[in-house]
Write an enzyme that holds these catalytic residues in place. Sequence first.
Site, PDB file in Angstrom:
ATOM      1  N   GLY A  72      91.753 -86.828 136.449  1.00 36.09           N
ATOM      2  CA  GLY A  72      90.899 -86.021 137.317  1.00 36.09           C
ATOM      3  C   GLY A  72      90.009 -86.854 138.219  1.00 36.09           C
ATOM      4  N   GLY A 139      89.606 -82.774 131.866  1.00 37.78           N
ATOM      5  CA  GLY A 139      90.069 -84.135 132.113  1.00 37.78           C
ATOM      6  C   GLY A 139      90.504 -84.738 130.791  1.00 37.78           C
ATOM      7  N   GLY A 150      88.356 -84.054 127.402  1.00 35.92           N
ATOM      8  CA  GLY A 150      88.527 -82.624 127.154  1.00 35.92           C
ATOM      9  C   GLY A 150      87.967 -81.729 128.229  1.00 35.92           C
ATOM     10  N   LEU A 151      87.145 -80.734 127.809  1.00 33.04           N
ATOM     11  CA  LEU A 151      86.662 -79.697 128.723  1.00 33.04           C
ATOM     12  C   LEU A 151      85.155 -79.746 128.859  1.00 33.04           C
ATOM     13  CD1 LEU A 151      85.079 -77.018 127.301  1.00 33.04           C
ATOM     14  CD2 LEU A 151      87.330 -76.725 126.292  1.00 33.04           C
ATOM     15  N   ALA A 152      84.668 -79.179 129.968  1.00 24.12           N
ATOM     16  CA  ALA A 152      83.231 -79.005 130.192  1.00 24.12           C
ATOM     17  C   ALA A 152      83.016 -77.603 130.755  1.00 24.12           C
ATOM     18  CB  ALA A 152      82.702 -80.055 131.159  1.00 24.12           C
ATOM     19  N   CYS A 168      85.514 -82.251 141.316  1.00 23.72           N
ATOM     20  CA  CYS A 168      86.948 -82.383 141.028  1.00 23.72           C
ATOM     21  C   CYS A 168      87.760 -82.721 142.276  1.00 23.72           C
ATOM     22  CB  CYS A 168      87.473 -81.120 140.361  1.00 23.72           C
ATOM     23  SG  CYS A 168      86.513 -80.629 138.911  1.00 23.72           S
TER      24      CYS A 168
END
Length: 219
Positions: A72, A139, A150-152, A168
Amino acid sequence: MQHSLIIRQLANQDYTHIWQAMKQFTDNRDDSVKDELWLVEHYPVFTQGQAGKEEHLLMPGDIPVVKSDRGGQITYHAQGQQVIYFLINLRRRKMGIRQLVTLIENGIIDSLADYDIEAIAKPDAPGVYVNDKKIASLGLRVRKGCSFHGLALNVNMNLEPFLRINPCGYAGLEMVQTADINGPTTVNEAGQSLVKHLSKLLQATDVSFKTGLETEYDS
């Protein structure tokens, strides 16, 4: 082992510290190690993925910028955002990285659906969106057949720093958070909902909860 999952609550943490711990965990694990999800809030930081372009960093100001090894472009982390890191043995699960991305997106979408929030994923732009505004970023990195990063999910935070970047890699991309659209108002509430849905999608039947890092990974 494939159906075991440890949920680790890490509270507020420096990004670089947890990044190093993820790498150490991944480098040291073997097939006897259970998969883990790490829940954390980071102190304010911009993180730039491996393919990140400097042009997307507009005016960071006093917020530090860390060049990470995840996929990313650039994003922002701070308190009020639920970050979940996926320490998953993909090889053991016979799962590809694209399958994991889809699973994570579906977990976020299912979680928001509990609050009657209609969210979608976009095949050409990983993450989750509500009315074309981004509510969650993704990412990941894979090493030795295992994932990390992971995720946010934006929950209840100051969104202003997102204006200092092209989130992004998309100029003008608007961000949104759950607290502003009748979703979870606290990171704890959002985290519990996400864990419920992600554990189900990961087919975890043996789930245990821990706080803090194990000593050997606390570098």
